[in-house]
Design a protein around this motif. Structure first.
Motif, mmCIF file in Angstrom:
data_model
loop_
_atom_site.group_PDB
_atom_site.id
_atom_site.type_symbol
_atom_site.label_atom_id
_atom_site.label_comp_id
_atom_site.label_asym_id
_atom_site.label_seq_id
_atom_site.Cartn_x
_atom_site.Cartn_y
_atom_site.Cartn_z
ATOM 1 N N ALA A 391 5.217 29.740 -32.167
ATOM 2 C CA ALA A 391 4.964 30.012 -30.752
ATOM 3 C C ALA A 391 3.777 29.197 -30.237
ATOM 4 C CB ALA A 391 4.718 31.508 -30.543
ATOM 5 N N LEU A 394 4.738 25.358 -30.289
ATOM 6 C CA LEU A 394 5.683 25.037 -29.215
ATOM 7 C C LEU A 394 5.005 25.092 -27.854
ATOM 8 C CD1 LEU A 394 8.607 24.356 -28.571
ATOM 9 C CD2 LEU A 394 9.101 26.823 -28.427
ATOM 10 N N SER A 395 4.119 26.060 -27.656
ATOM 11 C CA SER A 395 3.377 26.180 -26.386
ATOM 12 C C SER A 395 2.510 24.945 -26.140
ATOM 13 C CB SER A 395 2.495 27.425 -26.403
ATOM 14 O OG SER A 395 3.272 28.586 -26.528
ATOM 15 N N VAL A 398 4.812 21.840 -25.232
ATOM 16 C CA VAL A 398 5.341 21.900 -23.859
ATOM 17 C C VAL A 398 4.219 21.749 -22.838
ATOM 18 C CG1 VAL A 398 6.544 23.355 -22.176
ATOM 19 C CG2 VAL A 398 7.306 23.307 -24.559
ATOM 20 N N VAL A 440 2.978 28.707 -19.550
ATOM 21 C CA VAL A 440 3.841 28.235 -20.636
ATOM 22 C C VAL A 440 3.548 29.014 -21.917
ATOM 23 C CG1 VAL A 440 4.271 26.296 -22.191
ATOM 24 C CG2 VAL A 440 4.255 25.925 -19.722
ATOM 25 N N TYR A 441 2.278 29.147 -22.247
ATOM 26 C CA TYR A 441 1.881 29.798 -23.504
ATOM 27 C C TYR A 441 2.362 31.246 -23.564
ATOM 28 C CZ TYR A 441 -1.286 31.815 -27.012
ATOM 29 O OH TYR A 441 -1.816 32.477 -28.095
ATOM 30 N N GLY A 443 4.476 32.680 -21.581
ATOM 31 C CA GLY A 443 5.923 32.777 -21.396
ATOM 32 C C GLY A 443 6.659 32.627 -22.717
ATOM 33 N N ILE A 444 6.264 31.609 -23.486
ATOM 34 C CA ILE A 444 6.883 31.382 -24.804
ATOM 35 C C ILE A 444 6.527 32.516 -25.765
ATOM 36 C CG2 ILE A 444 6.869 29.895 -26.845
ATOM 37 C CD1 ILE A 444 6.627 27.507 -24.952
ATOM 38 N N ALA A 445 5.251 32.914 -25.755
ATOM 39 C CA ALA A 445 4.813 33.980 -26.672
ATOM 40 C C ALA A 445 5.536 35.289 -26.371
ATOM 41 C CB ALA A 445 3.301 34.166 -26.559
ATOM 42 N N SER A 447 8.481 35.669 -24.982
ATOM 43 C CA SER A 447 9.887 35.571 -25.385
ATOM 44 C C SER A 447 10.078 35.607 -26.905
ATOM 45 C CB SER A 447 10.508 34.291 -24.820
ATOM 46 O OG SER A 447 9.917 33.152 -25.427
ATOM 47 N N MET A 448 9.008 35.282 -27.663
ATOM 48 C CA MET A 448 9.106 35.240 -29.127
ATOM 49 C C MET A 448 8.346 36.380 -29.800
ATOM 50 S SD MET A 448 8.643 31.127 -29.805
ATOM 51 C CE MET A 448 8.831 31.331 -31.583
#
Length: 455
Positions: A391, A394-395, A398, A440-441, A443-445, A447-448
């Motif tokens: 996470a 990927l953050s 992106v 972004v951070y 949002g990704i975190a 979702s995961m």
């Protein structure tokens, strides 16, 4: 030990001041005339006001014109020095100055003062100044000098050399001689070297370079500077739309333009006027305060964005540890991309916008992958949590790509609406990129979350 320029100037100021205070006017002029023209301006500006009042009475108008041609600093400050002399003498000094420097001072004057000087000047010189100051600031017309060497087509080398000798003292540059037709349209250029190396009776047409590189009076000064840099000219002619020769821009003015543009762009990137190095701390703080307070308010928005993900942080508190890393690395990438974007838009290049954008995104992609790999390895080794490491990595990847895209597209959008891309400054871009990175951070975190909670 060799003295630096500032020490030499101060020594000259003290020595020349002593001569004036002792009434040794002739010795003062003898010593003053040994100085380089640039040093004359520095020394005169460094005199106390009382000494300047004596100095300008001793100097003739031509010497004072050389002084004012070489004074540094803002045009408004030079105008203040000019007002220390009586209006008629000030007008005489302006007449003797190079036209481009003279025009700069007129543009910096209040309208009433400019009218006073124009009324005291001979009609011809006053009209020349009116013609020059009609051009917009930072254009070729505002930058050009009208003291140049022009000869008629059909002349012979001997006659042209005689004209060069006659006009050389008043011309700003004698490296090039411009050949014009009967309507004063520019038809070619002859270098001084060509004149000196060909027979006296040879016609000027036989050695004239008719492939003329010139600029229009309305061209932006940055474009002019780029042309001069590309062709390595010492001077470039300025024409109107019908190719009538209006003036020339010399390389010393181009150097000033390049310095001015560099200061402007760096000031924009830093959100501070870097040219005011001699400001008092209080004055400097006052000028920086608006941006400082604006960025402080924008920073509070970042706090609000983080707070909006309180539920996510409560479930995985470790996420808070990486906020600064993600935002910081994205901000740094955005600032770098911004610097390259402003540089690209500020200079001519064969690359298209899309080609430059793709090139920058590819570079950012390499950096983003590298950052992602490093962060993944660090987080995994520290927390032994593959989901969390993925996470965070990927953050970062992106966020870096998004920041590079934003930093490149914002100046492009400004350019589309005819605004200077340098208006976008680094701190502002970094703040906007912080917002994007936070979104972004988390949002990704979010979702995961199921991938790393409880592991």
């Amino acid at each position: 030990m060799e003295l630096d320029n500032e020490q030499q100037v101060q020594q000259a100021v003290h020595a020349l001041t002593d001569l004036l205070e002792n009434g040794q006017d002739d010795d003062f002029m003898t010593e003053f005339m040994t100085l380089h023209d640039f040093e004359k301006g520095q020394v005169y500006a460094s005199f106390s006001k009382n000494i300047r009042e004596v100095a300008w009475r001793v100097m003739d108008d031509e010497t004072l014109a050389t002084v004012f041609d070489n004074l540094e600093g803002d045009a408004e400050e030079v105008v203040d020095l000019l007002q220390e002399v009586p209006p008629q003498k000030g007008a005489n000094i302006l007449v003797e100055m190079f036209a481009d420097n003279e025009a700069d001072l007129f543009q910096a004057m209040p309208a009433r003062l400019a009218s006073t000087y124009l009324a005291l000047m001979p009609d011809r010189e006053a009209q020349e100044i009116r013609n020059l100051i009609k051009y917009e600031d930072q254009t070729a017309g505002a930058l050009m000098a009208t003291e140049y060497l022009a000869v008629a087509a059909g002349s012979v080398v001997k006659d042209v050399l005689a004209q060069v000798k006659k006009q050389a003292e008043e011309a700003e540059s004698i490296i090039y001689v411009y050949v014009v037709d009967e309507k004063h349209r520019l038809v070619g250029i002859v270098s001084l070297r060509d004149l000196l190396t060909h027979p006296d009776e040879m016609t000027i047409e036989s050695i004239t370079n008719t492939r003329v590189i010139s600029v229009k009076a309305g061209d932006d000064q940055k474009e002019v500077a780029q042309v001069v840099a590309d062709y390595n000219f010492f001077a470039i002619p300025v024409t109107d739309d019908d190719q009538h020769l209006l003036g020339i821009i010399t390389v010393d003015d181009i150097v000033d333009v390049i310095d001015e543009e560099a200061v402007e762009e760096y000031s924009g990137l830093a959100a501070v006027d870097v040219s005011d190095t001699d400001d008092s701390p209080w004055h400097s703080a006052l000028k920086r305060m608006p941006w400082f307070l604006a960025l402080l308010v924008l920073g509070l928005i970042s706090v609000a964005l983080v707070a909006s993900f309180e539920h996510t942080i409560r479930q995985a508190p470790i996420l808070a540890a990486f906020i600064m890393v993600i935002a910081g690395i994205a901000g740094n990438a955005g600032t770098q991309s911004l610097a390259l974007a402003v540089r690209h838009f500020g200079s001519s290049t064969d690359k298209s916008f899309w080609k430059n954008l793709i090139s920058e995104l590819l570079s950012s992609f390499v950096l983003a992958i590298l950052a992602g790999v490093v962060l993944f390895g660090f987080v995994f080794l520290w927390q032994d949590n593959e989901g969390l490491a993925l996470a965070v990595a990927l953050s970062a990847t992106v966020a870096i790509l998004l920041s590079a895209l934003l930093a490149y597209l914002v100046p492009a959008a400004l350019r589309k609406v005819n605004l200077d891309p340098a208006l976008v400054n680094g701190p502002l871009v970094q703040t906007v990129v912080d917002w994007a990175a936070i979104l972004v951070y988390f949002g990704i975190a979010t979702s995961m979350l199921n991938e790393f909670i409880g592991k």
